[in-house]
Design an enzyme around this catalytic site. Structure first.
Site, PDB file in Angstrom:
ATOM      1  N   TYR A   1       0.855  -1.197   0.000  1.00  0.00           N
ATOM      2  CA  TYR A   1       0.000   0.000   0.000  1.00  0.00           C
ATOM      3  C   TYR A   1       0.893   1.251   0.000  1.00  0.00           C
ATOM      4  O   TYR A   1       0.512   2.304  -0.492  1.00  0.00           O
ATOM      5  CB  TYR A   1      -0.962  -0.027   1.191  1.00  0.00           C
ATOM      6  CG  TYR A   1      -2.178   0.863   1.006  1.00  0.00           C
ATOM      7  CD1 TYR A   1      -3.047   0.663  -0.064  1.00  0.00           C
ATOM      8  CD2 TYR A   1      -2.453   1.888   1.904  1.00  0.00           C
ATOM      9  CE1 TYR A   1      -4.160   1.474  -0.228  1.00  0.00           C
ATOM     10  CE2 TYR A   1      -3.567   2.697   1.737  1.00  0.00           C
ATOM     11  CZ  TYR A   1      -4.421   2.487   0.670  1.00  0.00           C
ATOM     12  OH  TYR A   1      -5.524   3.299   0.501  1.00  0.00           O
TER      13      TYR A   1
ATOM     14  N   LYS B   1      -3.455   8.399   2.978  1.00  0.00           N
ATOM     15  CA  LYS B   1      -4.723   8.186   3.691  1.00  0.00           C
ATOM     16  C   LYS B   1      -4.621   8.706   5.135  1.00  0.00           C
ATOM     17  O   LYS B   1      -5.618   9.191   5.688  1.00  0.00           O
ATOM     18  CB  LYS B   1      -5.124   6.710   3.685  1.00  0.00           C
ATOM     19  CG  LYS B   1      -5.583   6.174   2.325  1.00  0.00           C
ATOM     20  CD  LYS B   1      -6.842   6.850   1.800  1.00  0.00           C
ATOM     21  CE  LYS B   1      -7.465   6.050   0.648  1.00  0.00           C
ATOM     22  NZ  LYS B   1      -8.538   6.821  -0.041  1.00  0.00           N
TER      23      LYS B   1
HETATM   24  O1  0WE Z   1      -6.985   2.831  -1.741  1.00  0.00           O
HETATM   25  C1  0WE Z   1      -7.016   1.805  -2.384  1.00  0.00           C
HETATM   26  C2  0WE Z   1      -6.598   1.786  -3.857  1.00  0.00           C
HETATM   27  C3  0WE Z   1      -5.790   2.960  -4.216  1.00  0.00           C
HETATM   28  C4  0WE Z   1      -5.068   2.930  -5.532  1.00  0.00           C
HETATM   29  C5  0WE Z   1      -5.009   1.864  -6.413  1.00  0.00           C
HETATM   30  C6  0WE Z   1      -4.294   1.968  -7.592  1.00  0.00           C
HETATM   31  C7  0WE Z   1      -4.144   0.826  -8.566  1.00  0.00           C
HETATM   32  C8  0WE Z   1      -3.746   1.229  -9.951  1.00  0.00           C
HETATM   33  C9  0WE Z   1      -4.406   4.087  -5.862  1.00  0.00           C
HETATM   34  N1  0WE Z   1      -3.703   4.210  -7.008  1.00  0.00           N
HETATM   35  C10 0WE Z   1      -3.646   3.178  -7.867  1.00  0.00           C
HETATM   36  N2  0WE Z   1      -2.902   3.344  -8.998  1.00  0.00           N
HETATM   37  C11 0WE Z   1      -2.872   2.430  -9.999  1.00  0.00           C
HETATM   38  O2  0WE Z   1      -2.148   2.620 -10.991  1.00  0.00           O
HETATM   39  N3  0WE Z   1      -7.386   0.644  -1.761  1.00  0.00           N
HETATM   40  C12 0WE Z   1      -7.764   0.664  -0.372  1.00  0.00           C
HETATM   41  C13 0WE Z   1      -7.372  -0.672  -2.446  1.00  0.00           C
HETATM   42  C14 0WE Z   1      -6.038  -1.278  -2.207  1.00  0.00           C
HETATM   43  O3  0WE Z   1      -4.977  -0.874  -2.912  1.00  0.00           O
HETATM   44  C15 0WE Z   1      -3.884  -1.587  -2.466  1.00  0.00           C
HETATM   45  C16 0WE Z   1      -4.276  -2.443  -1.441  1.00  0.00           C
HETATM   46  C17 0WE Z   1      -5.667  -2.235  -1.254  1.00  0.00           C
HETATM   47  C18 0WE Z   1      -6.544  -2.896  -0.251  1.00  0.00           C
HETATM   48  C19 0WE Z   1      -2.555  -1.543  -2.883  1.00  0.00           C
HETATM   49  C20 0WE Z   1      -1.632  -2.368  -2.281  1.00  0.00           C
HETATM   50  C21 0WE Z   1      -2.003  -3.210  -1.250  1.00  0.00           C
HETATM   51  C22 0WE Z   1      -3.335  -3.258  -0.828  1.00  0.00           C
END
Ligand code: 0WE
Length: 256
Positions: free
Chosen positions: A156, A163
């Site tokens: 993350y 966040k």
């Molecule tokens: O906040 C999120 C997702 C945020 C996110 C996801 C991406 C994927 C593709 C922000 N930027 C990008 N950029 C990209 O190019 N989540 C809470 C979902 C999430 O994302 C993770 C998680 C979880 C759960 C990333 C790594 C590990 C766990």
């Protein structure tokens, strides 16, 4: 009378039908609210248009890149002209460059750190400031966070500090907005299989681990985030501001 009858809400962050923002939009709409939607760019415009075509009432659609102050001003101008006021705001926007979500956090570049914080945290400050003049009889704002804000979740990475900044911004904004009877809270949602999440290596493992460890022994449904979002912006939550509400099947209370 429906919980949000006669109210007007702005929804930022719908990319497609899997988006948490879309689940919140449907819940607010079902509770009687009129909605204005923003979309990020031309690539997302069609998707959002198609979703809105399925709604019973006409909804307003504005282009808004949340890193662009002129786009934010233009969005509020449209709302001012069409409705003259605003009751709710949903901020459900996050972005980190893909390469920053792999490998170790210590390798995060200055540029990737800044972009991530600009899109994922500062945008809430800019959007909430723009909404204030339209929330003349009070209002309620909501953002979406994740457990990675407070504990280390592998990969993350820079989204964690972003966040954390978002959650702290909610508290500081609550202090500034409270005297105008404007509330602001966030929902810390368990992992939901959205477009953004699916792009992540090992996301399926994160989902299974969450379901295995959470007290309710399952994952969160987007509709459950929508239901909590409706409560938080409704009068039922009139004394709640500056909070992080966990909609995560209880995952956050576990030690091991
Ligand atoms: O906040 C999120 C997702 C945020 C996110 C996801 C991406 C994927 C593709 C922000 N930027 C990008 N950029 C990209 O190019 N989540 C809470 C979902 C999430 O994302 C993770 C998680 C979880 C759960 C990333 C790594 C590990 C766990």
């Amino acid at each position: 009378m429906a919980l949000l009858e006669g109210k007007i809400g702005l929804i930022c962050g719908v990319a497609n039908r899997h988006s948490i923002a879309w689940a919140v939009a449907q819940a607010w709409r079902d509770a009687g609210a009129a909605l204005v939607f923003t979309y990020q760019d031309e690539r997302h415009c069609r998707n959002v248009q198609e979703l809105l075509a399925g709604l019973p009432h006409e909804s307003v659609l504005c282009p808004c890149d949340v890193t662009n102050d002129a786009d934010i001003d233009a969005t509020y101008k449209v709302i001012a002209e069409k409705y003259g006021r605003l009751d709710f705001l949903l901020h459900s926007v996050a972005f980190a460059p893909r390469k920053a979500l792999e490998g170790s956090f210590i390798q995060t570049s200055r540029e990737d750190f800044c972009v991530t914080h600009d899109v994922s945290a500062y945008s809430l400050v800019a959007l909430s400031r723009g909404a204030v003049p339209l929330m003349t009889s009070g209002g309620s704002m909501l953002s979406i966070s994740y457990y990675g804000a407070e504990k280390v979740v592998p990969n993350y990475n820079v989204m964690g500090p972003a966040k954390a900044s978002l959650e702290a911004s909610v508290r500081y904004l609550a202090c500034d907005l409270g005297p105008r009877n404007i509330r602001i809270n966030c929902i810390s949602a368990g992992p939901v299989s959205t477009l953004a999440a699916r792009g992540i290596k090992g996301f399926q493992d994160i989902l299974s681990q969450h379901a295995a460890c959470a007290p309710l022994r399952r994952n969160v449904k987007a509709e459950e985030v929508g239901a909590a979002a409706t409560f938080l912006v409704s009068d039922a939550a009139s004394a709640i501001t500056g909070q992080v509400l966990y909609v995560d099947c209880g995952y956050n209370v576990m030690g091991v």
